[in-house]
Design an enzyme around this catalytic site. Sequence first.
Site, PDB file in Angstrom:
ATOM      1  CE  LYS A   8     -51.930 -48.561   6.934  1.00 46.09           C
ATOM      2  NZ  LYS A   8     -51.294 -47.263   7.090  1.00 46.09           N
ATOM      3  CD  GLN A  56     -48.297 -45.818   9.338  1.00 39.23           C
ATOM      4  OE1 GLN A  56     -48.587 -46.644   8.490  1.00 39.23           O
ATOM      5  NE2 GLN A  56     -49.221 -45.061   9.910  1.00 39.23           N
ATOM      6  CG  ASP A  73     -50.711 -44.289   2.079  1.00 39.59           C
ATOM      7  OD1 ASP A  73     -51.877 -44.715   2.168  1.00 39.59           O
ATOM      8  OD2 ASP A  73     -50.088 -43.823   3.050  1.00 39.59           O
TER       9      ASP A  73
END
Length: 276
Positions: free
Chosen positions: A49, A93, A116
């Site tokens: 990413k 994450q 996200d």
Amino acid sequence: MDGTALARRTTEETAAEAARVLERTGTAPCLATVLVGEDPASVTYVRMKRRRCEQAGIRSKHVPLPATVTTAELVDTVTALSEDPGVHGILLQHPVGPHIDERAAFEAISPAKDVDGVTMHSFAAMGFGLPGFASCTPAGIMRLLAEYEVDLTGKHAVVVGRSAILGKPAGMLLLGRDATVTYCHSRTTDLSRHLREADVLIAAVGRPRFIRGEDLKPGAVVIDAGYNEGNVGDVDFASASTRASLITPVPGGVGPMTIAVLLEQTVHAARTQLGL
Ligand code: NAP
């Protein structure tokens, strides 16, 4: 369905937009990546990413934390990033470790920076059909369906999997596009009956080659969101591709679109926060 090509085009547009943001404000969009511990898959995902960010002209600020971090420390770190005007998007994450209250950590992300799409605010916005950041993988799936002009109105969409980051929001977005949605999960009885009735099938299970060609309705559109060890999806591509009218490969389907949506949402967040 070629997710790599669509992701490339989407990211080219994102890079052009990031360059405009930099030109007009003197500030490059910035994504903070928070990684707890050193789980090899998570390390790889975050590295990938960040590399994609760099390629698109998005700055990334990496915040690695030890696996021993407490919920309070993680919440403090995320809160500081939420308050940092130099950070426009935050990616925490997943997974963060079983000893951590993951929900508390996610909720420390300001909705304006939740690129996200993991907070309750974003999830509710998705459910209500209001503006907000979508979960990246489901949003990537919707982009693929739109790109291939799959008509969803009145179609029977079957989502196998109901996780908060993937299956559940995917079904919500499909419902928002007037599909008739069935969710299947580990307690579903007679899964094969539901699979056979799917005009559009979303596989989000996490089991290699779990769904096979003979399970499908002929002509079904098959989206394989699974990503399992050995780079295999949840669908057996060889048999399913003989039966489906459209199908995503693994790799090269949903995966690249997830990152493309993350980058795009980061630049949108930066634009808004910088008053453009
Ligand atoms: P997850 O949280 O483990 O959820 C899996 C879901 O599958 C659960 O809802 C579970 O049901 C259901 N399930 C398990 N066994 C089943 C069975 N035998 N029959 C029917 N349903 C069953 O996984 P996830 O995070 O959603 O991820 C799913 C897959 O997508 C994984 O392969 C993951 O690597 C991949 N993924 C890919 C991306 C990407 O960017 N491409 C992003 C995220 C995830 P219960 O709820 O009843 O347990």
